[in-house]
Motif scaffolding. Structure first.
Motif, PDB file in Angstrom:
ATOM      1  N   CYS A   1       0.832  -1.216   0.000  1.00  0.00           N
ATOM      2  CA  CYS A   1       0.000   0.000   0.000  1.00  0.00           C
ATOM      3  C   CYS A   1       0.863   1.260   0.000  1.00  0.00           C
ATOM      4  CB  CYS A   1      -0.938  -0.011   1.204  1.00  0.00           C
ATOM      5  SG  CYS A   1      -2.255  -1.249   1.078  1.00  0.00           S
ATOM      6  N   LEU A   2       1.963   1.240   0.726  1.00  0.00           N
ATOM      7  CA  LEU A   2       2.883   2.382   0.702  1.00  0.00           C
ATOM      8  C   LEU A   2       3.462   2.584  -0.697  1.00  0.00           C
ATOM      9  CD1 LEU A   2       4.875   1.971   4.051  1.00  0.00           C
ATOM     10  CD2 LEU A   2       3.093   3.644   3.539  1.00  0.00           C
ATOM     11  N   MET A   3       3.734   1.479  -1.392  1.00  0.00           N
ATOM     12  CA  MET A   3       4.248   1.555  -2.757  1.00  0.00           C
ATOM     13  C   MET A   3       3.231   2.216  -3.680  1.00  0.00           C
ATOM     14  SD  MET A   3       6.908   0.607  -4.746  1.00  0.00           S
ATOM     15  CE  MET A   3       7.728  -0.837  -4.055  1.00  0.00           C
ATOM     16  N   LEU A   4       1.969   1.829  -3.556  1.00  0.00           N
ATOM     17  CA  LEU A   4       0.915   2.421  -4.385  1.00  0.00           C
ATOM     18  C   LEU A   4       0.800   3.923  -4.143  1.00  0.00           C
ATOM     19  CD1 LEU A   4      -1.939  -0.237  -4.109  1.00  0.00           C
ATOM     20  CD2 LEU A   4      -0.350   0.103  -6.006  1.00  0.00           C
ATOM     21  N   ILE A   5       0.857   4.317  -2.877  1.00  0.00           N
ATOM     22  CA  ILE A   5       0.769   5.743  -2.532  1.00  0.00           C
ATOM     23  C   ILE A   5       1.939   6.515  -3.137  1.00  0.00           C
ATOM     24  CG2 ILE A   5       0.887   7.398  -0.623  1.00  0.00           C
ATOM     25  CD1 ILE A   5      -0.559   5.272   1.099  1.00  0.00           C
ATOM     26  N   SER A   6       3.133   5.960  -3.011  1.00  0.00           N
ATOM     27  CA  SER A   6       4.326   6.651  -3.513  1.00  0.00           C
ATOM     28  C   SER A   6       4.301   6.797  -5.032  1.00  0.00           C
ATOM     29  CB  SER A   6       5.591   5.909  -3.076  1.00  0.00           C
ATOM     30  OG  SER A   6       5.675   4.629  -3.682  1.00  0.00           O
ATOM     31  N   ILE A   7       3.847   5.779  -5.738  1.00  0.00           N
ATOM     32  CA  ILE A   7       3.778   5.848  -7.195  1.00  0.00           C
ATOM     33  C   ILE A   7       2.742   6.886  -7.633  1.00  0.00           C
ATOM     34  CG2 ILE A   7       3.148   4.568  -9.282  1.00  0.00           C
ATOM     35  CD1 ILE A   7       4.390   2.081  -7.983  1.00  0.00           C
ATOM     36  N   ALA A   8       1.609   6.922  -6.929  1.00  0.00           N
ATOM     37  CA  ALA A   8       0.579   7.917  -7.244  1.00  0.00           C
ATOM     38  C   ALA A   8       1.125   9.327  -7.069  1.00  0.00           C
ATOM     39  CB  ALA A   8      -0.640   7.701  -6.352  1.00  0.00           C
ATOM     40  N   PHE A   9       1.864   9.565  -5.996  1.00  0.00           N
ATOM     41  CA  PHE A   9       2.400  10.906  -5.757  1.00  0.00           C
ATOM     42  C   PHE A   9       3.575  11.226  -6.677  1.00  0.00           C
ATOM     43  CE2 PHE A   9      -0.194  10.992  -1.981  1.00  0.00           C
ATOM     44  CZ  PHE A   9      -0.470  12.341  -1.838  1.00  0.00           C
ATOM     45  N   PHE A  10       4.227  10.202  -7.208  1.00  0.00           N
ATOM     46  CA  PHE A  10       5.264  10.456  -8.213  1.00  0.00           C
ATOM     47  C   PHE A  10       4.647  11.148  -9.427  1.00  0.00           C
ATOM     48  CE2 PHE A  10       6.896   8.963 -12.308  1.00  0.00           C
ATOM     49  CZ  PHE A  10       8.171   9.504 -12.284  1.00  0.00           C
ATOM     50  N   PHE A  11       3.537  10.633  -9.905  1.00  0.00           N
ATOM     51  CA  PHE A  11       2.881  11.242 -11.063  1.00  0.00           C
ATOM     52  C   PHE A  11       2.316  12.623 -10.727  1.00  0.00           C
ATOM     53  CE2 PHE A  11       2.730   6.711 -12.292  1.00  0.00           C
ATOM     54  CZ  PHE A  11       3.337   6.826 -13.551  1.00  0.00           C
ATOM     55  N   ILE A  12       1.892  12.803  -9.480  1.00  0.00           N
ATOM     56  CA  ILE A  12       1.441  14.135  -9.055  1.00  0.00           C
ATOM     57  C   ILE A  12       2.612  15.121  -9.080  1.00  0.00           C
ATOM     58  CG2 ILE A  12       0.546  15.470  -7.103  1.00  0.00           C
ATOM     59  CD1 ILE A  12      -1.110  13.005  -6.330  1.00  0.00           C
ATOM     60  N   CYS A  13       3.786  14.663  -8.629  1.00  0.00           N
ATOM     61  CA  CYS A  13       4.998  15.505  -8.662  1.00  0.00           C
ATOM     62  C   CYS A  13       5.328  15.934 -10.093  1.00  0.00           C
ATOM     63  CB  CYS A  13       6.180  14.749  -8.065  1.00  0.00           C
ATOM     64  SG  CYS A  13       6.141  14.555  -6.276  1.00  0.00           S
ATOM     65  N   ILE A  14       5.301  14.973 -11.003  1.00  0.00           N
ATOM     66  CA  ILE A  14       5.626  15.266 -12.402  1.00  0.00           C
ATOM     67  C   ILE A  14       4.618  16.258 -12.983  1.00  0.00           C
ATOM     68  CG2 ILE A  14       5.806  14.276 -14.723  1.00  0.00           C
ATOM     69  CD1 ILE A  14       8.115  13.549 -12.858  1.00  0.00           C
ATOM     70  N   ALA A  15       3.339  16.036 -12.692  1.00  0.00           N
ATOM     71  CA  ALA A  15       2.296  16.916 -13.227  1.00  0.00           C
ATOM     72  C   ALA A  15       2.400  18.320 -12.629  1.00  0.00           C
ATOM     73  CB  ALA A  15       0.918  16.322 -12.940  1.00  0.00           C
ATOM     74  N   SER A  16       2.791  18.422 -11.358  1.00  0.00           N
ATOM     75  CA  SER A  16       2.820  19.721 -10.677  1.00  0.00           C
ATOM     76  C   SER A  16       3.907  20.648 -11.218  1.00  0.00           C
ATOM     77  CB  SER A  16       3.007  19.531  -9.170  1.00  0.00           C
ATOM     78  OG  SER A  16       4.297  19.011  -8.880  1.00  0.00           O
ATOM     79  N   VAL A  17       4.999  20.069 -11.741  1.00  0.00           N
ATOM     80  CA  VAL A  17       6.094  20.905 -12.272  1.00  0.00           C
ATOM     81  C   VAL A  17       6.130  20.906 -13.798  1.00  0.00           C
ATOM     82  CG1 VAL A  17       7.517  20.642 -10.219  1.00  0.00           C
ATOM     83  CG2 VAL A  17       7.764  18.997 -12.081  1.00  0.00           C
ATOM     84  N   GLY A  18       5.274  20.099 -14.414  1.00  0.00           N
ATOM     85  CA  GLY A  18       5.164  20.110 -15.869  1.00  0.00           C
ATOM     86  C   GLY A  18       6.350  19.532 -16.602  1.00  0.00           C
ATOM     87  N   GLY A  19       7.004  18.538 -16.017  1.00  0.00           N
ATOM     88  CA  GLY A  19       8.142  17.909 -16.687  1.00  0.00           C
ATOM     89  C   GLY A  19       8.850  16.921 -15.784  1.00  0.00           C
ATOM     90  N   ILE A  20       9.905  16.310 -16.320  1.00  0.00           N
ATOM     91  CA  ILE A  20      10.694  15.328 -15.574  1.00  0.00           C
ATOM     92  C   ILE A  20      11.964  16.008 -15.064  1.00  0.00           C
ATOM     93  CG2 ILE A  20      11.962  13.158 -15.715  1.00  0.00           C
ATOM     94  CD1 ILE A  20      10.003  12.273 -17.885  1.00  0.00           C
TER      95      ILE A  20
END
Length: 426
Positions: A136-155
Motif C-alpha cells: 500500500c505504501l508503494m501504491l501511494i508513492s507511485i501515485a504521488f510520483f505522477f502528481i509531482c511530475i504533473a505539478s512541475v510540468g516535466g521530468i
C-alpha cells in the motif's frame, strides 16, 4: 494498542487483496512470474560470478561479520570529514570526539545490559501484514510520483531546474517508496527463509524492487533516496544470505559512483562546473561546504545549545521554516535556501555539546539494539527495520536526520525495540 494494529492491518490486507485481484495487477504479476521463471532457468546465469567470486573477501572477519555493524556510521562519518579540503575548528574537533564516544557507548556497550544473547522470544509480526503495508505504501508513492511530475510540468532529471519547484507535500509521500521497498523485500526474505521461494527467485524479486525504485526516484532527480534503496536492498540481502559479500562491495562502489555521477551531471546541467572539472570535485566541495556549515553551527551551539529543540521540532509539517531552511537562516539569514547540517548539526545547535553526546548515545543505542536482535534471531522483519534505520543514519551523515518521515521511522523502531527489551527482561 494491539486492537488498533489488528484493525488497521485488517483493512490494509483487504485493500492489498483487492488490488491483487484486479485485472491490472493480475496481468502485471503474470508478466513478472513469466520473467522470474525464465530468469531462474536462464542459460546466461552461468556467466554470472558465483558466490565464491572474490573469495578473499570472505577471509576478512570484519567484512564478513561486521560490515553493517552500527560503527560503520562512525567510519563513514570520518571518511566524509576527510573529504573536506579544510580542517575543522578546535571546538568542532572536541564536539566530534564527544559525538563519537557517545555513539560508541550507545551502540557497543549499553545493548549488552538490555538484550541477552540467549534471548529468542521477541515480538513477531505476520508476513502478510508486513507485505500488505509495504504494498500500500508503494501504491501511494507511485501515485504521488505522477502528481509531482504533473505539478512541475516535466521530468526533473531531464530538466534539473524544475526540481526546485517540487513541493515537499508531494515529494514526501513519493519517498514512501523507500520504506515500502524495505517491507516488501523483508516479506520476500521471509518466503526464502521458510523455503517458499528459492534463492534465485528472491534475488530476482529484489532486483525488480530495485528497478522500480530507480525508475521513479531517478526521474525525480534525487540521488539520496536512490542511494537509500540500494543500501536497504543490500543490507537485507546480506543478512538474509541472498546477497554475497562481494556483491555488497561492488554495490557500495556502484552507490558511490551514482552519487558522484548524478551530482556531476546535475552540476553540468546547472552550469555550476565545466566538463573539465574532476567528477570527484563535486563531492569534495560538498563535503567542504557542509563542514564549514558545521563549524558555524558548533560555534553558535556552544556547550548548551542555542535553539533548544526548535530545529528538531521545525521538521513537523506546518512549521514556518523547515530544519534545513532554519540552518540557512542561522548561518546566512537566508530562509529561501536549504542547507544540510551533517548528522550532528541539529544536535549541537539545539542542545550544544551535551546534546550531541545524549543524541548520539540514543542513536547508537537504537542501532546497537537492532543489530543485536538480528544477530540473535535472524528475523526477517527486524532485518528490514535495522536496514531502514541504518540506511538513514548513514545518509544522515551529510543531510542530518531531520525529515519528519525519517524521524517517524526511528520512533517506530525505538518503540518496537523497547517492547522487545521489556519482553527480554521478563
Amino acid at each position: 494498542m494491539s486492537m488498533i494494529y489488528s484493525t488497521l492491518t485488517s483493512k490494509i490486507n483487504k485493500i492489498c487483496d483487492k488490488f491483487h485481484e484486479s485485472f491490472l495487477f493480475t496481468f502485471i504479476f503474470a508478466i513478472l512470474g513469466f520473467l522470474e521463471k525464465h530468469w531462474v532457468n536462464s542459460y546466461f546465469k552461468r556467466f554470472y560470478p558465483s558466490e565464491n567470486f572474490l573469495s578473499f573477501l570472505n577471509k576478512n572477519a570484519i567484512l564478513k561479520n561486521h560490515i553493517f555493524n552500527p560503527l560503520i556510521v562512525l567510519f563513514l562519518f570520518g571518511l566524509f570529514l576527510l573529504l573536506s579540503m579544510n580542517p575543522p575548528s578546535n571546538s568542532l574537533v572536541i564536539t566530534l570526539i564527544i559525538a563519537f564516544i557517545g555513539f560508541f557507548i550507545g551502540s557497543c556497550i549499553l545493548p549488552r545490559y538490555f538484550i541477552n544473547s540467549n534471548v529468542k522470544n521477541i515480538l513477531k509480526f505476520k508476513r502478510k501484514d508486513i507485505y500488505s503495508i509495504g504494498f500500500c505504501l508503494m501504491l501511494i508513492s507511485i501515485a504521488f510520483f505522477f502528481i509531482c511530475i504533473a505539478s512541475v510540468g516535466g521530468i526533473p532529471l531531464l530538466k534539473p531546474s524544475i526540481r526546485y519547484l517540487l513541493k515537499p507535500a508531494f515529494t514526501m509521500p513519493a519517498f514512501l517508496i523507500i520504506p515500502a521497498t524495505c517491507l516488501i523485500a523483508s516479506a520476500y526474505l521471509n518466503d526464502f527463509q521458510d523455503g517458499k521461494i528459492t534463492r534465485p527467485q528472491a534475488r530476482f524479486r529484489f532486483l525488480i524492487l530495485l528497478f522500480i525504485d530507480c525508475a521513479f526516484l531517478l526521474l525525480l532527480g534525487y540521488r539520496t533516496p536512490l542511494l537509500a534503496t540500494f543500501l536497504i536492498i543490500i543490507i537485507i540481502g546480506f543478512y538474509g544470505n541472498i546477497v554475497s559479500l562481494w556483491e555488497v562491495v561492488i554495490g557500495a562502489m556502484i552507490g558511490i559512483g551514482a552519487i558522484i555521477g548524478i551530482g556531476y551531471f546535475r552540476s553540468l546541467g546547472e552550469m555550476t562546473i565545466t566538463s573539465s572539472t574532476s567528477p570527484l570535485y563535486t563531492l569534495q566541495s560538498r563535503a567542504d561546504f557542509t563542514l564549514h556549515v558545521l563549524n558555524l553551527l558548533d560555534f553558535l551551539g556552544g556547550n548548551f545549545g542555542l535553539t533548544h529543540g526548535h530545529m528538531l521540532t521545525s521538521s513537523i509539517p506546518g512549521s514556518d521554516l523547515g530544519p534545513r531552511m532554519m540552518v540557512g537562516k542561522l548561518i546566512a539569514w537566508r530562509t529561501e535556501v536549504t542547507v544540510t547540517p551533517t548528522l550532528i548539526g541539529q544536535m549541537v545547535v539545539d542542545f550544544g555539546k551535551l546534546g550531541v553526546f545524549a543524541e548520539m548515545l540514543l542513536l547508537g543505542f537504537t542501532l546497537g539494539i537492532g543489530f543485536k536482535i538480528i544477530q540473535i534471531t535472524k528475523n526477517y522483519f527486524y532485518i528490514g527495520i535495522y536496514s531502514l534505520i541504518l540506511t538513514y543514519s548513514i545518509l544522515g551523515i551529510e543531510t542530518g536526520i531531520l525529515d519528519i518521515q525519517v524521524l517517524l521511522y526511528f520512533i517506530i523502531a525505538i518503540f518496537i525495540y523497547l517492547i522487545n527489551i521489556k519482553i527480554a527482561r521478563n
